[in-house]
Design an enzyme around this catalytic site. Structure first.
Site, PDB file in Angstrom:
ATOM      1  N   LYS A  48      -6.432   3.746   8.440  1.00 19.18           N
ATOM      2  CA  LYS A  48      -5.533   4.722   7.813  1.00 19.18           C
ATOM      3  C   LYS A  48      -6.128   6.120   7.833  1.00 19.18           C
ATOM      4  CE  LYS A  48      -3.429   1.255   4.769  1.00 19.18           C
ATOM      5  NZ  LYS A  48      -3.273   0.777   3.380  1.00 19.18           N
ATOM      6  N   SER A  96       0.801  -1.225   0.000  1.00 20.72           N
ATOM      7  CA  SER A  96       0.000   0.000   0.000  1.00 20.72           C
ATOM      8  C   SER A  96       0.833   1.274   0.000  1.00 20.72           C
ATOM      9  CB  SER A  96      -0.935   0.004   1.213  1.00 20.72           C
ATOM     10  OG  SER A  96      -0.197   0.018   2.421  1.00 20.72           O
TER      11      SER A  96
END
Length: 821
Positions: A751, A708
């Site tokens: 996140k 990611s």
């Protein structure tokens, strides 16, 4: 007069009628067939067929039928009786009656106390109804005789003898048939009369009796009646066999019981009580009263018989004794009643935990379904989230809301399959696995069973415990779960299993498939303030002997503790810091007698020391070559900085910061793409050939992996090569391909919360992750602007600021800027 007395009197009167009617003769005018009247009153009978040459008591209750009997008794006492086809008809019509019936004479009649009539009729001959001529006030029909067809011969004689033989066997087996019927059947010589006599004594269906009455051929009638009797005889013999077996078993058990009691009494009288035998007797009594399942009961009694034959000094004696204790200590049939009050459950869950609406809704849905359908399978839930968010304590609240027992085991670090399923009894010191031991401790077969840290099980040469968990957590298999030690099926279907994990990556796919995954994300700062105010502070005050009046916290003080002394998704460290302040104030109260304290923000360092956690954000992205990425960690989301620098070299890529293989490959893919678009962003053509590229992801002591960070690495490399800094208010997440495509990633909620905590207001995410953002509560993301992108070029055009000017020196005005800065 009571109902019981009335019934007794009626039975006595019917008995008297039958006794007196047997001595009366049929009227002479009926004996001659030529005197059969053309029309006769017809009495419909429900569930009754009257045969010729037989006597039958009848109960008459309908007003129409009572009037018919009165009319018949006033005349010649003869009438026709026919059976009704259906029992549900209240007032039978001609269409509801069979056409073949019996001519009868009324021998006796009495009136019962309830107004109904009791009569005894004598069957004379069979007749057929040609047509009904009247229905009021009762049925009247034109009738004619319906004679038998008799073919004399050996076959008829054989049928007659066989029928008598079978009937005699039935009389012996049926308690309600008197023995006098045997003599009566033997003395009847006429085959037609014999058939009618036997048919009238059997309890068969009305339709079968009507078929016998309608059959003209006597031989066929006897053959059909023989089939009915054979069927009845088979049923009676089978019933007698079953009764004999049951009685034999009862007699055996009673005999053993009496003998054991006698032996016990004799031993007590002689003072020779054997301790071993006393222990065996005690175990036998426990087995008798335990109401074990059939297989467990057989196994327990089998082992008890072995135990009774062993001396107490034998090595196997203790093994069998322990085994029986385990069987008898398990809650085979013991359970608690669920509290299905949904309002109560909702109140308990809200009182113990803040937010966590998904979990609360799932529990309330289960209670609602169980309220509608009593027997349902308990769900198998898996709470996945960072430490300190309340996964374990939530299981305790669920048990309290449902008023079930709560039991917890931890499988973190378990590497031996026998820890789950137990050891076989052949090993010394063998014992059941943790599942059965926990159920024994719970003393209930439907507890809330929490399995903590299911993501931290290991596997080695001793077995794979996660594979053993497949049977425990499979609704289709755990109804017959077998522990290796017990080797008996135990039903786990009523147990509500709840597992907890910090991550799903280490849980095998088949095991994940058996559980209902519920993600529990970290808390934002406002949530933590609320939890501290309503849950943590009251709990710590109670544990440290303080009251709410003695120690209070301002909201600013709580926020300082959250921001400067904890870095976590949950509230475990926050509670620990609050406990530290409470203990220090308790010491002040004990030593100095201070009565109360309101902790303000500026006083926090006096109790907790210097600031331990420093928020990182815009400060570190002011230089080119640095980009802010978003990462998922077991403790929740976090931001990380991708730092890149160029130095003279040969084009090598250096990666540091404890990066995993996937993250290294992601960095190589990002570099390849940036080199492929160098000309589009005015990068020197030979820049990557003449420089080594160093990419570092602090902190260096923390392992990192995953794809990611690809878009953040690509942005950091582009920033370094173009000497354009990245906007400090931007955070990035997404996987990058060699063609610059941005692929979706996981952990979006964690996140985004990490970006919010860091004060970042712009987040770039893959366009295919937009649905994940929509699942986050709107109030958590109202200050964040999202950009959903599908290609790296979209990010670079917006994230890179204008090119920095090169710094010049006054002494050397012609110095060129450093290209590798």
């Amino acid at each position: 007069m009571s109902e019981h007395t009335q019934n007794d009197r009626i039975e006595e009167m019917i008995g008297d009628l039958l006794g007196s009617a047997e001595n009366e003769e049929t009227p002479s005018d009926i004996a001659d067939t030529e005197n059969l009247p053309d029309t006769l009153p017809v009495l419909p009978l429900k569930e009754t067929v009257v045969f010729p040459d037989t006597m039958m008591p009848l109960a008459v209750g309908q007003p129409r039928s009572v009037r018919l009997i009165d009319d018949v008794l006033a005349r010649d006492r003869i009438m026709a009786v026919v059976a009704v086809k259906t029992e549900d008809v209240e007032v039978p019509t001609p269409a509801d009656c069979y056409n073949v019936g019996t001519l009868v004479s009324v021998q006796k009649m009495i009136k019962a106390p309830d107004g109904t009539l009791r009569i005894v009729v004598q069957g004379i001959r069979r007749l057929s109804v040609a047509e009904y001529v009247s229905e009021e006030p009762f049925l009247v029909a034109r009738v004619h005789e319906y004679p038998d067809v008799v073919e004399e011969g050996k076959e008829l004689e054989a049928l007659q003898r066989n029928l008598v033989s079978i009937f005699l066997q039935i009389v012996k087996l049926v308690p309600y048939l008197p023995e006098e019927l045997q003599m009566a059947a033997v003395n009847i010589e006429d085959p037609a009369t014999l058939g009618y006599f036997i048919a009238s004594t059997m309890r068969t269906k009305t339709a079968e009796k009507q078929e016998l009455l309608e059959e003209v051929d006597v031989a066929k009638r006897l053959r059909r009646l023989t089939g009915i009797l054979n069927r009845e005889l088979e049923v009676l013999e089978l019933g007698t066999k079953i009764q004999s077996q049951v009685q034999s078993e009862i007699d055996k058990n009673q005999r053993e019981y009496f003998l054991r009691q006698q032996l016990k009494t004799i031993q007590e009288e002689l003072g020779e009580v054997d301790e071993t035998q006393a222990e065996v007797n005690e175990l036998r009594e426990r087995i008798d009263s335990a109401e074990l399942p059939e297989e467990a009961d057989k196994q327990a009694r089998r082992e008890l018989d072995r135990l009774s034959k062993l001396p107490s000094a034998a090595a196997e004696y203790g093994v069998i004794r322990t085994y029986l204790d385990w069987i008898l200590s398990l809650p085979w049939n013991t359970s608690t009643d669920d509290n299905l009050d949904i309002a109560h459950a909702h109140e308990v869950l809200n009182a113990d935990h803040y937010d966590l609406e998904d979990v609360k809704d799932r529990i309330l849905e289960f209670l609602a379904v169980q309220k509608l359908k009593k027997e349902i399978r308990s769900p198998i839930l898996c709470f996945v989230g960072p430490p300190g968010v309340g996964k374990t304590s939530l299981g305790q609240s669920i048990a309290r809301a449902m008023e079930r027992k709560f039991v917890r085991i931890s499988v973190g670090g378990v590497r031996d399959e026998a820890e789950i399923r137990g050891h076989r009894r052949t090993y010394i010191g063998a014992m059941p696995g943790t599942i059965m031991r926990a159920l024994r401790d719970a003393e209930s077969n439907n507890p809330v069973f929490m399995i903590d840290e299911i993501d931290k099980m290991g596997a080695d040469w001793r077995g794979d415990p996660s594979s053993a968990m497949l049977e425990v957590l499979d609704p289709e298999q755990h109804t017959t779960f077998r522990d290796h030690y017990l080797d008996l099926p135990f039903d786990l279907s009523r147990v509500m299993f709840i597992t907890t994990a910090n991550m799903l990556d280490t849980i095998p796919g088949p095991l994940q498939d058996r559980m209902e995954i519920i993600s529990i994300a970290g808390y934002i700062e406002d949530d933590k303030v609320h939890i501290a105010r309503n849950y943590l502070i009251p709990r710590q005050l109670e544990r440290n002997g303080l009251t709410a009046e003695q120690l209070q916290f301002t909201d600013d003080a709580i926020r300082i503790v959250i921001q400067n002394y904890t870095r976590e998704a949950g509230v475990r460290n926050l509670e620990r810091q609050i406990g530290t302040i409470a203990r220090k104030f308790a010491r002040t109260v004990a030593e100095e007698g201070k009565e109360n304290l309101v902790v303000a923000a500026e006083q926090i360092p006096d109790y907790l020391g210097k600031q331990r956690v420093f928020a990182e954000g815009k400060r570190r992205t002011a230089d080119p070559g640095v980009a802010t990425g978003l990462a998922w960690t077991p403790t929740g989301g976090d931001i990380l900085f991708i730092e890149s620098r160029a130095m003279p070299g040969t084009g090598r890529l250096i990666l540091t910061g404890q990066l995993g293989d996937v993250m290294k490959e992601s960095a190589q893919a990002a570099l390849t793409y940036i080199r492929s678009i160098a000309s589009s962003y005015r990068m020197a053509a030979d820049f990557f050939k003449k420089h080594d590229i160093h990419v570092h992801v602090p902190a260096g002591a923390v392992p990192k992996d995953g794809p990611s960070a690809g878009v953040a690495i690509a942005t950091a490399l582009a920033s370094m090569a173009t000497n354009r800094p990245v906007d400090s208010d931007i955070a990035l997440s997404g996987e990058v391909t060699l063609t610059g495509q941005i692929l979706p990633v996981g952990g979006i909620k964690e996140k985004v919360l990490a970006a919010r905590r860091a004060g970042i207001h712009t987040v770039y995410l893959p366009d295919r992750n937009e649905a994940d953002v929509e699942e986050i509560k709107p109030e958590l993301v109202e200050e964040i602007q999202f950009h959903y992108v599908s290609h790296v070029d979209e990010v670079l055009k917006k994230a890179l600021l204008r090119r920095r000017r090169a710094t010049t020196s006054k002494a050397k005005p012609k110095t060129t800027p450093k290209t590798a800065s």
